[in-house]
Enzyme design. Sequence first.
Site, mmCIF file in Angstrom:
data_model
loop_
_atom_site.group_PDB
_atom_site.id
_atom_site.type_symbol
_atom_site.label_atom_id
_atom_site.label_comp_id
_atom_site.label_asym_id
_atom_site.label_seq_id
_atom_site.Cartn_x
_atom_site.Cartn_y
_atom_site.Cartn_z
ATOM 1 N N HIS A 195 0.828 -1.216 0.000
ATOM 2 C CA HIS A 195 0.000 0.000 0.000
ATOM 3 C C HIS A 195 0.855 1.255 0.000
ATOM 4 C CE1 HIS A 195 -3.935 -1.964 1.296
ATOM 5 N NE2 HIS A 195 -4.032 -1.483 0.089
ATOM 6 N N ARG A 297 -4.607 -6.346 -17.956
ATOM 7 C CA ARG A 297 -4.652 -7.488 -17.034
ATOM 8 C C ARG A 297 -6.112 -7.884 -16.806
ATOM 9 N NH1 ARG A 297 -0.081 -4.545 -14.200
ATOM 10 N NH2 ARG A 297 1.585 -6.055 -13.908
ATOM 11 N N ARG A 333 -4.246 -9.441 -22.262
ATOM 12 C CA ARG A 333 -3.660 -10.669 -21.725
ATOM 13 C C ARG A 333 -4.777 -11.594 -21.252
ATOM 14 N NH1 ARG A 333 0.361 -10.536 -16.701
ATOM 15 N NH2 ARG A 333 -1.542 -10.107 -15.521
ATOM 16 N N GLU A 421 7.914 -14.789 -18.907
ATOM 17 C CA GLU A 421 7.972 -14.604 -17.447
ATOM 18 C C GLU A 421 8.728 -15.745 -16.779
ATOM 19 O OE1 GLU A 421 3.916 -12.678 -16.098
ATOM 20 O OE2 GLU A 421 3.548 -14.395 -17.396
ATOM 21 N N ASN A 444 8.334 -8.777 -13.630
ATOM 22 C CA ASN A 444 8.006 -9.059 -12.221
ATOM 23 C C ASN A 444 8.139 -10.559 -11.952
ATOM 24 O OD1 ASN A 444 7.228 -6.391 -12.393
ATOM 25 N ND2 ASN A 444 5.052 -6.850 -12.534
ATOM 26 N N ASP A 445 7.475 -11.347 -12.792
ATOM 27 C CA ASP A 445 7.578 -12.794 -12.603
ATOM 28 C C ASP A 445 8.915 -13.331 -13.088
ATOM 29 O OD1 ASP A 445 5.300 -13.853 -11.253
ATOM 30 O OD2 ASP A 445 4.089 -13.196 -12.946
ATOM 31 N N ARG A 455 8.016 -12.745 -5.183
ATOM 32 C CA ARG A 455 7.922 -11.313 -5.480
ATOM 33 C C ARG A 455 7.166 -10.544 -4.408
ATOM 34 N NH1 ARG A 455 3.888 -11.117 -10.743
ATOM 35 N NH2 ARG A 455 3.407 -8.998 -10.107
ATOM 36 N N CYS A 492 6.546 -5.344 -20.146
ATOM 37 C CA CYS A 492 5.354 -4.801 -19.490
ATOM 38 C C CYS A 492 5.399 -4.973 -17.975
ATOM 39 C CB CYS A 492 4.085 -5.427 -20.063
ATOM 40 S SG CYS A 492 3.985 -7.198 -19.773
HETATM 41 C C1 PEP Z 1 4.970 -9.498 -14.830
HETATM 42 O O1 PEP Z 1 5.035 -10.597 -14.284
HETATM 43 O O2 PEP Z 1 5.950 -8.744 -15.000
HETATM 44 C C2 PEP Z 1 3.674 -9.002 -15.330
HETATM 45 C C3 PEP Z 1 3.594 -7.913 -16.069
HETATM 46 O O3 PEP Z 1 2.564 -9.695 -14.947
HETATM 47 P P1 PEP Z 1 1.894 -9.541 -13.487
HETATM 48 O O4 PEP Z 1 2.638 -8.470 -12.746
HETATM 49 O O5 PEP Z 1 0.467 -9.235 -13.721
HETATM 50 O O6 PEP Z 1 2.127 -10.916 -12.918
HETATM 51 MG MG MG Z 2 3.331 -11.913 -14.354
#
Ligand code: PEP
Ligand code: MG
Length: 560
Positions: A195, A297, A333, A421, A444-445, A455, A492
């Site tokens: 947050h 998303r 997606r 990912e 991110n993944d 994460r 992304c």
């Molecule tokens: C990612 O994993 O970088 C991604 C864009 O998907 P999400 O954050 O929705 O898992």
């Molecule tokens: Mg992801």
Amino acid sequence: MGTTSSVASPIVLRGVPVVPGVQYAPVIRVSRLPEIQVPAGDIDEADRPAEAGRFAAAATEVATRLRDRAAHATGAASEVLAATATLAQDRAWIGAADKRIAAGAPAVRAVSEAVDQFVDLFTQLGGLMAERVTDLRDIRDRVIAELSGLPEPGVPLPDIPSILFAEDLAPADTAGLDPQLVVGLATTLGGPTSHTAIIARQLGIPCVVAVSGLDSVAAGAMVLLDGTAGTVTTDPDPTAAAKDVAAAQRNALAARQWTGPGATADGHTVAILANVQDGAAAKAARETPAEGVGLFRTELCFLNRDTEPTVEEQAAIYGEVLEAYAGHKVVVRTLDAGSDKPLKFAGHPDEANPALGVRGIRIAEGNPGLLAHQLEAVAAAGKATGNQPWVMAPMIATAAEAKSFAAKARSHGLTPGVMIEVPAAALLADKILDHVDFLSIGTNDLAQYTMAADRMSADLAALTDPWQPAVLALVEMAARAGAAAGKPVGVCGEAAADPLLAAVLVGLGVTSLSMAPAAIAAVGSRIAQVTLQQCRAAAEAVLATGSAAEAREAALARLS
Ligand code: PEP
Ligand code: MG
């Protein structure tokens, strides 16, 4: 023999950058509830109904105050405050406290024990639930303060612009912040999706999370906070600090003046796109220079649904985003259900390790109807709006999965791509590109799976930092495969929202960058200030480093 000096030498504390910007100001800290002496014994049976009434009144008062503040705030801040107000009146923990009062516990003890019970439960559940632990503790402290006649705990109101240090900030703390007076934020806990991070982004307050060593800095000490580099420097040289602040202000001014489209200073085009979760977000993104949507998303539209939405219902929702970006690129997606984003109707199995389990495209194996219906809805939305989107699958690990998805998407007349990912997909990106028309790298993944680090874990945030050279080496592999195949490769994940890293990604060969709309201007203007040659030199230098911190420094040296 060394010389002694009365001036402390600067210490650089490192964390995870969340909101860019540089500030030099004194430290303030969040006030916490003082130690309360809870009477050890039970209360008389005759007094218990009154004690229950006192508790109910305190919980209601806290919820009302939060709701009041929600009404006076806007956007994400308002939503976060309203959600905390709802949690303050949640029947589960209120019932648990009531039970304890009925058994003789004084209200303060009952509240403390009831909240502890739910904190344990949420912590065990992990993921998004664990992130709510801070919210629950915040509610506990506010209710106990109310019961004890103490002032509400939280952020002090500084007289001069200051940098706020905290272990983690509760939503109610962050949502009420005045960005004129709280000009920077640093927390010991919290990840990029906490947050604290969400609100800091909305308010545009430079922010670094998961910083170790903050406790050793005294309130009132002067610090330099760099929300781009992810550092907090104690006792910096005042002249150098002022120079850094001025440079950051110049960048901010350039960002405000940038109108797109995305290109480097020497004219190499890089599409700058927005990440959205529904039609309202897409409409809001139209207010920025974003050239399209690089990541829609879709699972976020259905988190509260018990049953699968119909094809018509889905088509209407997707159509809103396509309409907002009529005539522009939109990448939809398919449902990325599972792990930290479970969907009730996806029928997730009970798994010991959901991040490594049946999530993303893997759901389609056991439930092919879900994907078929969604592709049908995406195609229908495309026809209805005259804006035929691209469509991509999350969590692809093999070329066979990419092939199967591409065939299904093409049968609906859609342009198929996949997300990169999983390290396996980056390593074999060339084989995957035999089947699909584009790639989109979810850093991110990709960071989570490359570094084997959750994460959502604040403790592991240094490992999931997208500046990790191992993660960037995989990005380079995917981008190189795309260039060889003559197909676009975007990013992304959150990495694209970091202006400095975005320039490195361009140097690695990425052809588009998609990010939270709030980051668009800062990223677009930074790319516009550097040449492709500089980006490539930075990328090369970054790939030669052995740590995230070295990678940042190497990039800064070549891009500023
Ligand atoms: C990612 O994993 O970088 C991604 C864009 O998907 P999400 O954050 O929705 O898992
Ligand atoms: Mg992801």
